[in-house]
Design a protein around this motif. Sequence first.
Motif, short mmCIF file in Angstrom:
data_model
loop_
_atom_site.label_atom_id
_atom_site.label_comp_id
_atom_site.label_asym_id
_atom_site.label_seq_id
_atom_site.Cartn_x
_atom_site.Cartn_y
_atom_site.Cartn_z
N CYS A 5 0.85 -1.19 0.00
CA CYS A 5 0.00 0.00 0.00
C CYS A 5 0.88 1.23 0.00
CB CYS A 5 -0.86 0.06 1.26
SG CYS A 5 -1.83 -1.41 1.52
N LYS A 6 0.71 2.06 -1.01
CA LYS A 6 1.46 3.33 -1.04
C LYS A 6 0.51 4.47 -0.74
CE LYS A 6 2.63 7.26 -3.29
NZ LYS A 6 1.88 8.20 -4.12
N PHE A 7 0.90 5.34 0.19
CA PHE A 7 0.08 6.50 0.53
C PHE A 7 0.78 7.78 0.07
CE2 PHE A 7 -1.37 3.16 3.30
CZ PHE A 7 -2.76 3.34 3.33
N GLY A 8 0.07 8.59 -0.70
CA GLY A 8 0.65 9.82 -1.25
C GLY A 8 0.66 10.95 -0.21
N GLY A 9 1.31 12.05 -0.58
CA GLY A 9 1.55 13.17 0.34
C GLY A 9 0.32 13.69 1.07
N SER A 10 -0.80 13.84 0.35
CA SER A 10 -1.98 14.42 1.01
C SER A 10 -2.53 13.47 2.08
CB SER A 10 -3.06 14.75 -0.02
OG SER A 10 -3.44 13.56 -0.67
N TRP A 205 -2.89 4.61 -2.66
CA TRP A 205 -3.90 5.43 -1.96
C TRP A 205 -3.59 6.90 -2.16
CZ3 TRP A 205 -8.11 3.38 0.74
CH2 TRP A 205 -8.10 1.98 0.88
N THR A 206 -4.60 7.65 -2.64
CA THR A 206 -4.36 9.05 -2.95
C THR A 206 -5.56 9.90 -2.53
OG1 THR A 206 -3.73 10.52 -4.77
CG2 THR A 206 -5.07 8.64 -5.38
N ASP A 207 -5.79 11.02 -3.19
CA ASP A 207 -6.88 11.90 -2.77
C ASP A 207 -8.04 11.92 -3.76
OD1 ASP A 207 -5.57 13.21 -4.79
OD2 ASP A 207 -5.38 15.13 -3.76
N VAL A 208 -8.07 10.97 -4.69
CA VAL A 208 -9.22 10.84 -5.60
C VAL A 208 -9.64 9.37 -5.63
CG1 VAL A 208 -8.90 12.80 -7.19
CG2 VAL A 208 -7.56 10.74 -7.53
N SER A 209 -10.94 9.14 -5.92
CA SER A 209 -11.45 7.77 -5.86
C SER A 209 -11.18 7.00 -7.14
CB SER A 209 -12.95 7.78 -5.57
OG SER A 209 -13.15 8.25 -4.27
N GLY A 210 -10.01 7.15 -7.72
CA GLY A 210 -9.68 6.40 -8.92
C GLY A 210 -9.25 7.34 -10.03
N ILE A 211 -9.03 6.75 -11.19
CA ILE A 211 -8.59 7.55 -12.33
C ILE A 211 -9.82 8.05 -13.07
CG2 ILE A 211 -7.29 7.52 -14.48
CD1 ILE A 211 -5.65 5.26 -13.23
N TYR A 212 -9.85 9.32 -13.31
CA TYR A 212 -10.96 9.91 -14.04
C TYR A 212 -10.67 9.88 -15.54
CZ TYR A 212 -12.38 11.71 -9.51
OH TYR A 212 -12.76 11.81 -8.21
N VAL A 213 -11.73 9.95 -16.31
CA VAL A 213 -11.57 9.99 -17.76
C VAL A 213 -10.71 11.19 -18.15
CG1 VAL A 213 -12.83 10.28 -19.93
CG2 VAL A 213 -13.73 8.78 -18.16
N PRO A 216 -9.53 16.19 -13.40
CA PRO A 216 -10.65 16.88 -12.74
C PRO A 216 -10.44 18.39 -12.62
CG PRO A 216 -9.41 15.53 -11.17
CD PRO A 216 -8.87 15.21 -12.53
N ARG A 217 -9.21 18.85 -12.86
CA ARG A 217 -9.00 20.30 -12.82
C ARG A 217 -9.48 20.95 -14.13
NH1 ARG A 217 -3.00 19.10 -10.86
NH2 ARG A 217 -3.45 17.52 -12.40
N ILE A 218 -9.76 20.10 -15.14
CA ILE A 218 -10.24 20.66 -16.42
C ILE A 218 -11.74 20.42 -16.60
CG2 ILE A 218 -10.02 20.46 -18.95
CD1 ILE A 218 -7.07 20.00 -18.51
N ALA A 241 -1.59 12.46 -17.34
CA ALA A 241 -2.48 12.13 -16.22
C ALA A 241 -1.59 11.86 -15.01
CB ALA A 241 -3.33 10.91 -16.54
N SER A 242 -1.50 12.86 -14.15
CA SER A 242 -0.45 12.83 -13.13
C SER A 242 -0.82 11.97 -11.93
CB SER A 242 -0.16 14.25 -12.69
OG SER A 242 -1.37 14.86 -12.29
N VAL A 243 -1.90 11.23 -12.02
CA VAL A 243 -2.34 10.48 -10.84
C VAL A 243 -1.33 9.39 -10.44
CG1 VAL A 243 -3.86 8.96 -12.17
CG2 VAL A 243 -4.33 9.36 -9.79
N LEU A 244 -0.61 8.84 -11.40
CA LEU A 244 0.38 7.80 -11.10
C LEU A 244 1.64 8.07 -11.92
CD1 LEU A 244 0.05 5.12 -9.44
CD2 LEU A 244 -0.27 3.97 -11.62
P1 ADP Z 1 -0.34 11.60 -4.42
O1 ADP Z 1 0.22 12.73 -3.62
O2 ADP Z 1 -1.29 10.76 -3.64
O3 ADP Z 1 0.72 10.83 -5.12
P2 ADP Z 1 -0.95 13.06 -6.83
O4 ADP Z 1 -1.19 14.49 -6.60
O5 ADP Z 1 0.38 12.65 -7.36
O6 ADP Z 1 -1.28 12.28 -5.50
O7 ADP Z 1 -2.05 12.46 -7.81
C1 ADP Z 1 -3.42 12.65 -7.56
C2 ADP Z 1 -3.93 13.86 -8.32
O8 ADP Z 1 -3.83 13.62 -9.72
C3 ADP Z 1 -5.40 14.15 -8.12
O9 ADP Z 1 -5.61 14.94 -6.97
C4 ADP Z 1 -5.79 14.88 -9.40
O10 ADP Z 1 -5.82 16.28 -9.19
C5 ADP Z 1 -4.67 14.57 -10.38
N1 ADP Z 1 -5.13 14.00 -11.66
C6 ADP Z 1 -4.72 14.40 -12.89
N2 ADP Z 1 -5.32 13.69 -13.85
C7 ADP Z 1 -6.13 12.81 -13.24
C8 ADP Z 1 -7.00 11.81 -13.70
N3 ADP Z 1 -7.17 11.57 -15.00
N4 ADP Z 1 -7.66 11.07 -12.78
C9 ADP Z 1 -7.51 11.31 -11.46
N5 ADP Z 1 -6.70 12.25 -10.97
C10 ADP Z 1 -6.00 13.00 -11.84
#
Ligand code: ADP
Length: 437
Positions: A5-10, A205-213, A216-218, A241-244
């Motif tokens: 389990c990896k937990f991100g900064g937030s 584990w991060t601050d969104v409930s999965g990857i969005y299409v 979400p900032r756009i 897509a900076s989520v991962l």
């Molecule tokens: P962590 O600190 O947990 O590693 P990140 O900030 O690196 O978290 O990644 C999560 C963020 O990625 C979300 O808060 C969201 O703003 C951003 N993000 C960008 N594109 C997407 C996407 N397609 N789906 C979900 N999140 C996205």
Amino acid sequence: MIKVCKFGGSSLANAKQYRKIKKIVKEEEERKIIVVSACGKESRDDHKVTDLLYLCLAHKQYGMSYDDILKEIEDKHQRIIKELKLDYDIKKDIVRIRQLLDKKANSDEIIAYGEYLSARLMALYLKADFVDARDVICFNYDGSLNIEKTREKFLPYLKSRNKIVVPGFYGSLPNGVIKTMSRGGSDITGSVLANVVEADVYENWTDVSGIYVCDPRIIRDPKQIETITYAELREMSYMGASVLHDESIYPVKEKGIPINIRNTNKPEDRGTMIVAACEDKKNIGPITGITGKKDFVVISIAKINSSSEVGFLKKILEVFENYDVSVVLVTTGIDSFSIIVDKEDVRNNMYEIANEIKVSLKCEDVSLYDNLSLVCVVGRGMRAKKGISGRIFSLLGENGINIRTISQGADEISIIVGVDDENYAKTISCIYERFVK
Ligand code: ADP
Ligand code: ASP
Ligand code: MG
């Protein structure tokens, strides 16, 4: 069964977040290996500890005091220590960071302190074993990860009956010197550890409930992706897509370990599963995700008959290699080539590069355009449906968006269009509205 389990900064921004992590981790025996990022932002105008450490280095470089920044780092951790009643002397670490800064030590060792502190506090709070990444995450001298050696170093720790907490984002070179990864690198640490212990799942584990299409900032409240393949996600994360972190996919892919993106603030949500292949029993839509990045530069080269000049493209690419600039995309016409690079990578030598191409290829027609965004439409469903690219192009035309470059990979899971920076968000929202919503 074992889960990494990896937990991100937030997820580590304050004591409240620590409590959430504890609940999640204790819920399942299988959640055995916990990788943590540095303490992140509590609110929009707060600062990430990693950013503060980089700021200390910048202040040091310009001979400015960094006392206030170190105090902010100390206070952030001190609040967590107090609230969770941990027995930990943060002052010692602050003294050590100051010593490292003063003697201009290896800057990676200073930057790695963010993850180190998070992991020390989390291990205490969870009553888990702390395993320092410098002892187990191994790099080769060329900066690549040595997974074999990491396995050898890490597996003995698995014998412990306790949970194990490992700081993300750094490891060490063969001579023991600490090396950090690129930003967001804790995702890679989690993935590498999942590989070496052959985990059943890698939970991120991060601050969104999965990857969005879409980002979400756009797009407000975009749809969420239930399942996505590694290949699709690799395209999405490479293109913005900076989520991962994009480099975190390969280590788990190699072992076929699924990644589950989860929300620390909504643990009941199932999140997104990232897998090798999807059965797609349901009739899936053509588009899985839309992503992109701004701020690219296009260097266009046109020369009559260049298509039949053997080695022409190779010579162009050699110029970029000589300047150590990585090429993001190449698009070609009959006698023209467009090389697309990240603006940041050519900030200081864009004109020099263009000039060298002119001289070394004996070509007068070299132009620069530095206002390009790339929008990447990803979907395994596109292969099966004819005419998607045509529909995207005419949609953008209808909306007055000029397409500057087009590229489609041979596997037909992505189409990339280049548009002006000012049309970036509009392009994404047009495609989302038409094809996803
Ligand atoms: P962590 O600190 O947990 O590693 P990140 O900030 O690196 O978290 O990644 C999560 C963020 O990625 C979300 O808060 C969201 O703003 C951003 N993000 C960008 N594109 C997407 C996407 N397609 N789906 C979900 N999140 C996205
Ligand atoms: N703390 C590092 C960063 O901010 C690594 C990470 O969070 O994954 O980039
Ligand atoms: Mg991240």
